[in-house]
Design a protein around this motif. Structure first.
Motif, PDB file in Angstrom:
ATOM      1  N   ASN A 172       0.836  -1.199   0.000  1.00 30.48           N
ATOM      2  CA  ASN A 172       0.000   0.000   0.000  1.00 30.48           C
ATOM      3  C   ASN A 172       0.875   1.255   0.000  1.00 30.48           C
ATOM      4  N   ILE A 173       1.916   1.257   0.814  1.00 31.22           N
ATOM      5  CA  ILE A 173       2.831   2.410   0.869  1.00 31.22           C
ATOM      6  C   ILE A 173       3.533   2.578  -0.471  1.00 31.22           C
ATOM      7  N   ASN A 174       4.037   1.487  -1.031  1.00 25.61           N
ATOM      8  CA  ASN A 174       4.725   1.575  -2.325  1.00 25.61           C
ATOM      9  C   ASN A 174       3.785   2.063  -3.429  1.00 25.61           C
ATOM     10  N   LYS A 175       2.522   1.664  -3.362  1.00 23.30           N
ATOM     11  CA  LYS A 175       1.540   2.138  -4.337  1.00 23.30           C
ATOM     12  C   LYS A 175       1.357   3.654  -4.209  1.00 23.30           C
ATOM     13  N   ARG A 176       1.254   4.134  -2.985  1.00 23.22           N
ATOM     14  CA  ARG A 176       1.114   5.585  -2.747  1.00 23.22           C
ATOM     15  C   ARG A 176       2.349   6.335  -3.257  1.00 23.22           C
ATOM     16  N   PHE A 177       3.532   5.770  -2.980  1.00 22.38           N
ATOM     17  CA  PHE A 177       4.761   6.396  -3.460  1.00 22.38           C
ATOM     18  C   PHE A 177       4.769   6.470  -4.985  1.00 22.38           C
ATOM     19  N   THR A 178       4.335   5.422  -5.648  1.00 21.20           N
ATOM     20  CA  THR A 178       4.298   5.424  -7.109  1.00 21.20           C
ATOM     21  C   THR A 178       3.350   6.512  -7.610  1.00 21.20           C
ATOM     22  N   GLU A 179       2.199   6.652  -6.964  1.00 24.86           N
ATOM     23  CA  GLU A 179       1.247   7.696  -7.346  1.00 24.86           C
ATOM     24  C   GLU A 179       1.842   9.086  -7.164  1.00 24.86           C
ATOM     25  N   LEU A 180       2.687   9.249  -6.134  1.00 20.73           N
ATOM     26  CA  LEU A 180       3.305  10.551  -5.841  1.00 20.73           C
ATOM     27  C   LEU A 180       4.632  10.750  -6.567  1.00 20.73           C
ATOM     28  N   GLU A 181       5.008   9.794  -7.395  1.00 21.40           N
ATOM     29  CA  GLU A 181       6.262   9.832  -8.149  1.00 21.40           C
ATOM     30  C   GLU A 181       7.489   9.797  -7.229  1.00 21.40           C
ATOM     31  N   VAL A 182       7.384   9.016  -6.152  1.00 17.97           N
ATOM     32  CA  VAL A 182       8.510   8.795  -5.247  1.00 17.97           C
ATOM     33  C   VAL A 182       9.068   7.414  -5.577  1.00 17.97           C
TER      34      VAL A 182
END
Length: 179
Positions: A111-121
């Motif tokens: 879930n965290i990695n998905k959020r990071f991908t959405e935020l371009e992190v």
């Protein structure tokens, strides 16, 4: 000559009124002053409108910067809720449910990695990469045979890049061949 009655008065011919140059100039000055006042009024109204626009834009910018992280925080609230549920499940089930706890941790990390991908992190730094001093902080140097010089042996903390900017350097152990 025709006969004129006493009450009849012949209407005198109207002569075109000629204005003196002074009167003409006074009229022109009055007209120019009126025009000037009108232009001043338009200018003041336009200036006031622009000042109001500038003030609104400043307030919008201040609020944008003030609440800039709001969307990021909202996106991580679900992760926090997942962690709370995981913590509650770990205290209720004790040691008997290690596999389910491990699955819960994996779900949260995904879930965290998905959020990071959405935020371009994007995370970086893996064992086997070559050290780049712009991206990595070498915490320790070790010497191991069969491994290239400046190759990363171990990653203590991953590095993270936000768009094109490094927001955290990776902390790594680097191979150094003996001199």
């Amino acid at each position: 000559m025709p006969f004129k009655a006493k009450g009849d008065k012949a209407s005198p011919k109207k002569k075109p009124s000629k204005k003196s140059p002074t009167i003409k100039l006074k009229d022109e000055i009055k007209s120019l002053n009126d025009s000037l006042l009108e232009q001043k009024d338009k200018f003041l109204r336009l200036k006031a409108e622009f000042d109001n626009y500038r003030r609104r834009k400043e307030n919008d910018t201040i609020n944008l910067l003030k609440y800039d992280g709001e969307t990021v925080i909202k996106s991580f609230l679900n992760v926090l809720d997942d962690l709370d549920r995981l913590e509650k499940a770990s205290t209720e089930n004790g040691e008997s449910n290690k596999e389910k706890l491990h699955e819960g941790i994996e779900l949260i990390l995904n879930n965290i990695n998905k959020r990071f991908t959405e935020l371009e992190v994007q995370p970086f730094a893996n064992a086997g990469d070559i050290v780049d001093h712009e991206l990595h902080d070498a915490l320790m140097m070790r010497s191991e045979k069969g491994i290239a010089e400046n190759e990363i042996l171990e990653v203590f903390e991953k590095g993270y890049r936000y768009k094109d900017r490094v927001i955290r350097h990776a902390k790594v152990v680097v191979n150094q061949t003996p001199s």
